[in-house]
Design an enzyme around this catalytic site. Structure first.
Site, PDB file in Angstrom:
ATOM      1  CB  THR A  71      -0.619  -0.047   1.226  1.00 27.24           C
ATOM      2  OG1 THR A  71      -1.356  -1.061   0.626  1.00 27.24           O
ATOM      3  CG2 THR A  71      -1.814   1.319   1.197  1.00 27.24           C
ATOM      4  CD  GLN A 178      -2.101 -10.517  -4.672  1.00 26.40           C
ATOM      5  OE1 GLN A 178      -1.455 -11.933  -5.226  1.00 26.40           O
ATOM      6  NE2 GLN A 178      -2.811 -10.176  -3.576  1.00 26.40           N
ATOM      7  CB  ALA A 199       7.869  -9.349   2.382  1.00 27.04           C
ATOM      8  CG  HIS A 200       1.726  -9.880   3.622  1.00 28.76           C
ATOM      9  ND1 HIS A 200      -0.077 -10.104   3.180  1.00 28.76           N
ATOM     10  CD2 HIS A 200       1.601  -9.128   3.086  1.00 28.76           C
ATOM     11  CE1 HIS A 200      -0.565  -9.138   3.038  1.00 28.76           C
ATOM     12  NE2 HIS A 200       0.396  -8.284   2.677  1.00 28.76           N
ATOM     13  CB  CYS A 327     -10.309  -4.920   1.361  1.00 33.18           C
ATOM     14  SG  CYS A 327      -8.485  -4.160   0.910  1.00 33.18           S
TER      15      CYS A 327
HETATM   16  N1  PLP Z   1      -1.887  -4.515  -4.541  1.00 30.49           N
HETATM   17  C1  PLP Z   1      -2.494  -5.736  -4.610  1.00 30.49           C
HETATM   18  C2  PLP Z   1      -2.461  -6.198  -5.844  1.00 30.49           C
HETATM   19  C3  PLP Z   1      -2.894  -6.353  -2.961  1.00 30.49           C
HETATM   20  O1  PLP Z   1      -3.186  -7.812  -3.467  1.00 30.49           O
HETATM   21  C4  PLP Z   1      -2.471  -6.049  -2.241  1.00 30.49           C
HETATM   22  C5  PLP Z   1      -2.898  -6.705  -1.190  1.00 30.49           C
HETATM   23  O2  PLP Z   1      -3.559  -7.349  -0.928  1.00 30.49           O
HETATM   24  C6  PLP Z   1      -1.839  -4.481  -2.187  1.00 30.49           C
HETATM   25  C7  PLP Z   1      -1.755  -3.783  -2.786  1.00 30.49           C
HETATM   26  C8  PLP Z   1      -1.093  -4.063  -0.581  1.00 30.49           C
HETATM   27  O3  PLP Z   1      -0.408  -4.683  -0.181  1.00 30.49           O
HETATM   28  P1  PLP Z   1       0.285  -4.498   1.697  1.00 30.49           P
HETATM   29  O4  PLP Z   1      -1.122  -5.364   1.718  1.00 30.49           O
HETATM   30  O5  PLP Z   1       1.419  -4.677   1.792  1.00 30.49           O
HETATM   31  O6  PLP Z   1      -0.134  -3.584   1.585  1.00 30.49           O
END
Ligand code: PLP
Length: 376
Positions: A71, A178, A199-200, A327
């Protein structure tokens, strides 16, 4: 038996990553900004991690910056393009992750950029002819298109989009959250300005990510504070997380082919079992195709009566899947991606997403539970 089929939301951490992070937590506590030995030592761990990430992506270490996750990296790419690169127009799609969509909303609402959305087809692929047409009319543009869609696994052709952007002098950001760790990247061969990772999503820790910023772009500090991350992001670095991210990416790169064929095998097996047991089952956005991300399968079950219950029933039986993006995982909120590709909202739509840890026995178990739920 509990089954975790929600790996697009997050993945379990690889134990080798946990071991490395634990060792650093136990032994290396200096502040990377300190100039004494303890500080220099921990700083060297960060710089080694940066070199690892850069070499896997075929980028320069000076183009990699560590952040708190996908994010933040997406925010940084888009906001920096507007603030530092004089971008006034942004071309994107309505199927991006909220990390991108909400940033676009914010820039539009504060009148800092004009947003243009491309049409996407029913498989989640953006209209590239429309992109070309729009680029002919809009100067000072950033194109922001995700590499792999988190809900339906649609993959765009980064090479093709980057060539279009280059031809029209537009900046190109791709949310690759992804696909990093799953797909191969060669950034020196690609004309791209920003990519992002978390990383997750590839068996590393949560709360740490990176942004790649092509060295030709002179971008300033995004988080103001100390001079960390070469003045781009103030704040004492998440050293354990950064080391864990690099280790997880290294493992993912080394074992990519093996994991890819394992995960694809699981997905194909699930497709076959679903088709055999649930006549009329469909796969949203063509997510059953081999040209999609191998981790994601978005299924439309032909039972409108179960629309509000299928996911909850699966959860009650110990099976974790998702009704949309992370989400809305576990919630029944409608998916903006499925709406945009005109999927049937009257059906229960479930995203199953797989990892190297899943097995065919788990698929068999999920199918038998699905049969139980659907028969009742
Ligand atoms: N972009 C995509 C395509 C994602 O799938 C996600 C997480 O679900 C994110 C951005 C956000 O990543 P983070 O959870 O590390 O903030």
């Amino acid at each position: 038996m509990k089954v975790y089929f929600d790996n697009a939301a997050t993945t379990p951490i690889d134990t080798r990553v946990i071991d490395l992070m634990t060792a650093i937590m136990q032994n290396d506590y200096g502040n990377p900004s300190s100039i004494h030995g303890h500080g220099r030592h921990i700083k060297s761990i960060i710089e080694q991690a940066r070199r690892t990430v850069a070499s896997i992506l075929n980028a320069s270490p000076t183009e990699i910056f560590f952040t708190s996750g996908g994010t933040e990296s997406d925010n940084m790419a888009i906001v920096s393009a507007v603030e530092n690169l004089d971008v006034q127009n942004i071309i994107s799609t309505r199927i991006e992750h909220p990390a991108v969509l909400e940033t676009l909303n914010y820039l539009e609402n504060t009148q800092r950029a004009k947003i243009h959305f491309l049409n996407v087809n029913k498989n989640g692929i953006p209209d590239l002819l429309q992109l070309e047409r729009l680029l002919e009319e809009t100067p000072k543009t950033l194109v922001s298109l995700m590499h792999a869609n988190n809900e339906i696994g649609a993959l765009i052709d980064l090479q093709k989009v980057s060539e279009i952007c280059q031809k029209h002098n537009a900046y190109f950001h791709s949310d690759t959250v992804q696909s990093v760790g799953h797909e191969k990247f060669d950034l020196k061969q690609l004309s791209i300005d920003f990519i992002t990772g978390s990383a997750h999503k590839f068996h590393g820790p949560k709360g740490v990510g990176f942004i790649y910023i092509n060295r030709k772009n002179k971008v300033h500090s995004f988080i103001h504070g100390g001079g960390q991350e070469r003045n781009m992001r103030g704040g004492t670095e998440n050293v354990y997380g950064i080391a864990g991210l690099a280790e997880a990416l290294k493992i993912a790169a080394e074992e990519r082919e093996e994991n890819h064929s394992h995960v694809l095998g699981i997905k194909r097996y699930m497709i076959e079992k679903l088709k055999g047991n649930f006549p009329g089952v469909l796969f949203n956005g063509n997510s059953d195709s081999d040209t999609h991300l191998c981790t994601v399968l978005n299924v439309a079950f032909p039972y409108p009566d179960l629309k509000d219950y299928l996911l909850l029933n699966l959860d009650m039986k110990g099976i974790s899947a998702s009704g949309g993006s992370a989400c809305s995982s576990g919630s029944l909120a409608g998916s903006h991606v499925l709406s945009t590709i005109n999927a049937d909202h009257e059906k229960p739509n479930i995203r199953f997403s797989f990892s190297k840890y899943n097995t065919k026995e788990e698929v068999d178990h999920v199918i038998s539970i699905l049969k139980e739920i659907c028969a009742s």
